[in-house]
Design a protein around this motif. Structure first.
Motif, PDB file in Angstrom:
ATOM      1  N   GLY A  70       0.808  -1.217   0.000  1.00  0.00           N
ATOM      2  CA  GLY A  70       0.000   0.000   0.000  1.00  0.00           C
ATOM      3  C   GLY A  70       0.838   1.264   0.000  1.00  0.00           C
ATOM      4  N   ALA A  71       1.919   1.273   0.792  1.00  0.00           N
ATOM      5  CA  ALA A  71       2.788   2.455   0.837  1.00  0.00           C
ATOM      6  C   ALA A  71       3.426   2.701  -0.527  1.00  0.00           C
ATOM      7  CB  ALA A  71       3.867   2.266   1.906  1.00  0.00           C
ATOM      8  N   LEU A  72       3.934   1.632  -1.168  1.00  0.00           N
ATOM      9  CA  LEU A  72       4.538   1.773  -2.497  1.00  0.00           C
ATOM     10  C   LEU A  72       3.499   2.185  -3.534  1.00  0.00           C
ATOM     11  CD1 LEU A  72       6.859  -1.387  -2.480  1.00  0.00           C
ATOM     12  CD2 LEU A  72       7.550   1.002  -2.223  1.00  0.00           C
ATOM     13  N   TYR A  91      -7.866  15.445  -9.439  1.00  0.00           N
ATOM     14  CA  TYR A  91      -6.541  14.848  -9.280  1.00  0.00           C
ATOM     15  C   TYR A  91      -5.808  15.426  -8.070  1.00  0.00           C
ATOM     16  CZ  TYR A  91      -7.054  12.585 -13.817  1.00  0.00           C
ATOM     17  OH  TYR A  91      -7.496  11.801 -14.855  1.00  0.00           O
ATOM     18  N   LEU A  92      -6.026  16.725  -7.786  1.00  0.00           N
ATOM     19  CA  LEU A  92      -5.425  17.325  -6.597  1.00  0.00           C
ATOM     20  C   LEU A  92      -5.951  16.655  -5.333  1.00  0.00           C
ATOM     21  CD1 LEU A  92      -3.737  19.517  -5.217  1.00  0.00           C
ATOM     22  CD2 LEU A  92      -5.705  21.054  -5.408  1.00  0.00           C
ATOM     23  N   LEU A  93      -7.249  16.420  -5.277  1.00  0.00           N
ATOM     24  CA  LEU A  93      -7.850  15.754  -4.128  1.00  0.00           C
ATOM     25  C   LEU A  93      -7.390  14.306  -4.020  1.00  0.00           C
ATOM     26  CD1 LEU A  93     -11.483  17.183  -4.398  1.00  0.00           C
ATOM     27  CD2 LEU A  93      -9.825  17.689  -2.604  1.00  0.00           C
ATOM     28  N   LEU A  94      -7.216  13.647  -5.171  1.00  0.00           N
ATOM     29  CA  LEU A  94      -6.736  12.266  -5.155  1.00  0.00           C
ATOM     30  C   LEU A  94      -5.299  12.175  -4.651  1.00  0.00           C
ATOM     31  CD1 LEU A  94      -8.218  10.767  -8.460  1.00  0.00           C
ATOM     32  CD2 LEU A  94      -9.037  10.464  -6.115  1.00  0.00           C
ATOM     33  N   ILE A  95      -4.497  13.206  -4.928  1.00  0.00           N
ATOM     34  CA  ILE A  95      -3.129  13.244  -4.386  1.00  0.00           C
ATOM     35  C   ILE A  95      -3.164  13.354  -2.865  1.00  0.00           C
ATOM     36  CG2 ILE A  95      -1.030  14.646  -4.230  1.00  0.00           C
ATOM     37  CD1 ILE A  95      -1.407  15.314  -7.201  1.00  0.00           C
ATOM     38  N   LEU A  96      -4.048  14.225  -2.356  1.00  0.00           N
ATOM     39  CA  LEU A  96      -4.210  14.343  -0.903  1.00  0.00           C
ATOM     40  C   LEU A  96      -4.664  13.020  -0.293  1.00  0.00           C
ATOM     41  CD1 LEU A  96      -5.866  17.804  -0.160  1.00  0.00           C
ATOM     42  CD2 LEU A  96      -3.694  16.937   0.712  1.00  0.00           C
ATOM     43  N   LEU A  97      -5.598  12.363  -0.960  1.00  0.00           N
ATOM     44  CA  LEU A  97      -6.076  11.063  -0.486  1.00  0.00           C
ATOM     45  C   LEU A  97      -4.937  10.053  -0.450  1.00  0.00           C
ATOM     46  CD1 LEU A  97      -8.429   9.218   0.348  1.00  0.00           C
ATOM     47  CD2 LEU A  97      -8.852   8.800  -2.087  1.00  0.00           C
ATOM     48  N   ALA A  98      -4.094  10.070  -1.485  1.00  0.00           N
ATOM     49  CA  ALA A  98      -2.951   9.147  -1.535  1.00  0.00           C
ATOM     50  C   ALA A  98      -1.965   9.422  -0.405  1.00  0.00           C
ATOM     51  CB  ALA A  98      -2.250   9.250  -2.893  1.00  0.00           C
ATOM     52  N   LEU A  99      -1.779  10.703  -0.055  1.00  0.00           N
ATOM     53  CA  LEU A  99      -0.884  11.049   1.057  1.00  0.00           C
ATOM     54  C   LEU A  99      -1.407  10.474   2.375  1.00  0.00           C
ATOM     55  CD1 LEU A  99      -0.007  14.767   0.219  1.00  0.00           C
ATOM     56  CD2 LEU A  99       1.616  12.876   0.403  1.00  0.00           C
ATOM     57  N   PHE A 100      -2.704  10.657   2.625  1.00  0.00           N
ATOM     58  CA  PHE A 100      -3.293  10.119   3.855  1.00  0.00           C
ATOM     59  C   PHE A 100      -3.259   8.586   3.844  1.00  0.00           C
ATOM     60  CE2 PHE A 100      -5.466  14.335   4.290  1.00  0.00           C
ATOM     61  CZ  PHE A 100      -4.956  14.643   5.543  1.00  0.00           C
ATOM     62  N   ASP A 101      -3.520   7.979   2.701  1.00  0.00           N
ATOM     63  CA  ASP A 101      -3.485   6.513   2.613  1.00  0.00           C
ATOM     64  C   ASP A 101      -2.067   5.979   2.813  1.00  0.00           C
ATOM     65  OD1 ASP A 101      -6.183   6.210   2.274  1.00  0.00           O
ATOM     66  OD2 ASP A 101      -6.115   6.113   0.096  1.00  0.00           O
ATOM     67  N   PHE A 102      -1.067   6.728   2.331  1.00  0.00           N
ATOM     68  CA  PHE A 102       0.330   6.349   2.576  1.00  0.00           C
ATOM     69  C   PHE A 102       0.618   6.354   4.079  1.00  0.00           C
ATOM     70  CE2 PHE A 102       4.680   7.718   3.497  1.00  0.00           C
ATOM     71  CZ  PHE A 102       5.411   6.722   2.856  1.00  0.00           C
ATOM     72  N   VAL A 103       0.122   7.370   4.775  1.00  0.00           N
ATOM     73  CA  VAL A 103       0.296   7.452   6.230  1.00  0.00           C
ATOM     74  C   VAL A 103      -0.360   6.254   6.914  1.00  0.00           C
ATOM     75  CG1 VAL A 103      -0.369   8.771   8.280  1.00  0.00           C
ATOM     76  CG2 VAL A 103       0.563   9.951   6.292  1.00  0.00           C
ATOM     77  N   VAL A 104      -1.587   5.901   6.486  1.00  0.00           N
ATOM     78  CA  VAL A 104      -2.301   4.761   7.066  1.00  0.00           C
ATOM     79  C   VAL A 104      -1.481   3.480   6.898  1.00  0.00           C
ATOM     80  CG1 VAL A 104      -4.302   3.249   6.780  1.00  0.00           C
ATOM     81  CG2 VAL A 104      -4.611   5.718   6.847  1.00  0.00           C
ATOM     82  N   THR A 106       1.772   3.046   6.245  1.00  0.00           N
ATOM     83  CA  THR A 106       3.083   3.069   6.910  1.00  0.00           C
ATOM     84  C   THR A 106       2.952   2.928   8.422  1.00  0.00           C
ATOM     85  OG1 THR A 106       3.918   4.520   5.151  1.00  0.00           O
ATOM     86  CG2 THR A 106       5.213   4.387   7.180  1.00  0.00           C
ATOM     87  N   PHE A 107       2.058   3.694   9.005  1.00  0.00           N
ATOM     88  CA  PHE A 107       1.989   3.733  10.469  1.00  0.00           C
ATOM     89  C   PHE A 107       1.115   2.624  11.052  1.00  0.00           C
ATOM     90  CE2 PHE A 107       3.801   7.797   9.511  1.00  0.00           C
ATOM     91  CZ  PHE A 107       4.719   7.980  10.535  1.00  0.00           C
ATOM     92  N   SER A 108       0.332   1.945  10.218  1.00  0.00           N
ATOM     93  CA  SER A 108      -0.320   0.725  10.711  1.00  0.00           C
ATOM     94  C   SER A 108       0.742  -0.338  10.990  1.00  0.00           C
ATOM     95  CB  SER A 108      -1.334   0.208   9.688  1.00  0.00           C
ATOM     96  OG  SER A 108      -0.696  -0.158   8.476  1.00  0.00           O
ATOM     97  N   ILE A 109       1.793  -0.356  10.170  1.00  0.00           N
ATOM     98  CA  ILE A 109       2.896  -1.311  10.382  1.00  0.00           C
ATOM     99  C   ILE A 109       3.665  -0.972  11.657  1.00  0.00           C
ATOM    100  CG2 ILE A 109       5.062  -2.208   9.457  1.00  0.00           C
ATOM    101  CD1 ILE A 109       3.971  -1.671   6.649  1.00  0.00           C
TER     102      ILE A 109
END
Length: 345
Positions: A70-72, A91-104, A106-109
């Motif tokens: 998911g992070a990759l 696309y701007l909103l989708l980038i923000l969503l991807a940033l939050f999903d990256f956090v989810v 990474t930090f779930s691990i």
């Protein structure tokens, strides 16, 4: 009168609950039994102390694999979507969503790794406990951000599909920045108590010999903010952060599907640009439905915890896993449905 202290949830999460089902209470044999620590909620293994830790380990390995993918995948989302932005609000909103999903992801691990170290008594020092607290707070920020950015994108898609000309004229770049700024501030405020509620303090282990309390050199303690302020706003925080997204996602997704249905019935009258917006709305409606399903799992766990008074370790691991799965599917949906995304990737 005994000096009774209600321990914060993070402290109680790591204590092993009594086998007899009684409340978790620590009474010091010193000072005439005047020092009492009590947990309102207990933590247990759903599948027992024998099989539960093994299942947690298996779930942790699976979560590590899913979280890494998911992070990759979200890094790829950010890189590719930045090339597709071209003044597109979506696309701007989708980038923000991807940033939050990256956090989810990474930090779930990191939360589960350090949580396992503490639960299994591998390392219970200050760093491990602090790492669990910080990782969980950042994970919660990512989860809330992912949920509420999804709601914002759903609203944007409804307006684009229903009022294409009026919305594009009204939604200037300045208004986009203002709305995003307020939305992000709202997300941060919701999660701020997780950073203010607890502090790690040195534990007086000598007061509780032979108990679970004696195995922790440091322990979480409530701050003045937690006892004086957060205790009063806790119900509202729970509603806004956990419960409110369920009806909002359900309602907004229903409206979006209805708007898509209306446009599909008159598709011959749509311009090429409007057809692209409708197709993008269909794609995102799928993502919102997936998020609704996985977020509902966390809400169900909240009700189970309140009804039973017990944290079940396996269920908490599965919540982290559910949110990590939700956060990594976006890439595959983009790749399957957005032609330009495939070409840029």
């Amino acid at each position: 009168m005994p000096n009774e202290t209600i321990l914060p949830l993070w402290a109680c999460y790591f204590f092993e609950a009594p086998d007899n089902g009684e409340d978790l209470i620590f009474v010091s044999p010193y000072e005439n039994n005047e020092t009492v620590y009590k947990c309102i909620l207990k933590s247990e293994y759903l599948f027992g102390k024998k099989d539960g830790p093994l299942l947690n380990l298996i779930l942790g390995v699976i979560l590590g694999i899913i979280g890494t993918i998911g992070a990759l995948a979200n890094c790829a989302n950010i890189v590719v979507l930045k090339q597709l932005t071209k003044n597109s609000n979506l696309y701007l909103l989708l980038i923000l969503l991807a940033l939050f999903d990256f956090v989810v992801c990474t930090f779930s691990i990191s939360t589960t790794v350090f949580g396992q170290l503490v639960l299994n008594d591998v390392y219970r020092g200050w760093f491990a406990l602090k790492a669990v607290q910080v990782s969980n707070a950042v994970f919660a920020l990512g989860r809330t951000g992912s949920v509420y950015i999804t709601i914002l994108i759903t609203i944007e898609r409804i307006l684009v599909v229903s009022y294409p000309l009026h919305f594009k004229t009204w939604m200037t770049s300045t208004r986009v920045r203002i709305i995003l700024g307020l939305w992000l501030l709202f997300i941060v405020i919701i999660n701020s108590p997780l950073w203010l509620n607890n502090v790690l303090v040195e534990n007086e282990t000598w007061k509780f010999p032979g108990t679970e309390m004696s195995k922790f050199p440091y322990i979480f303690s409530d701050t003045t903010f937690a006892t004086e302020i957060y205790s009063k706003i806790l119900p509202w925080d729970t509603v806004i952060d956990s419960l409110l997204p369920i009806p909002l996602l359900l309602m907004m997704n229903g409206i979006l599907y209805y708007a898509i249905h209306k446009c599909t019935k008159r598709r011959e009258q749509l311009t090429r640009s409007q057809t692209k917006e409708v197709n993008a709305a269909k794609m995102f409606a799928t993502l919102a439905t997936i998020l609704f399903a996985f977020h509902s799992f966390g809400v169900a766990h909240l009700f189970i915890t309140q009804a039973t008074g017990v944290f079940y370790h396996e269920l908490i691991f599965m919540i982290y896993m559910a949110m990590a799965i939700n956060s990594c599917v976006n890439f595959f949906i983009y790749y399957a449905t957005i032609k330009y995304f495939r070409e840029k990737f």
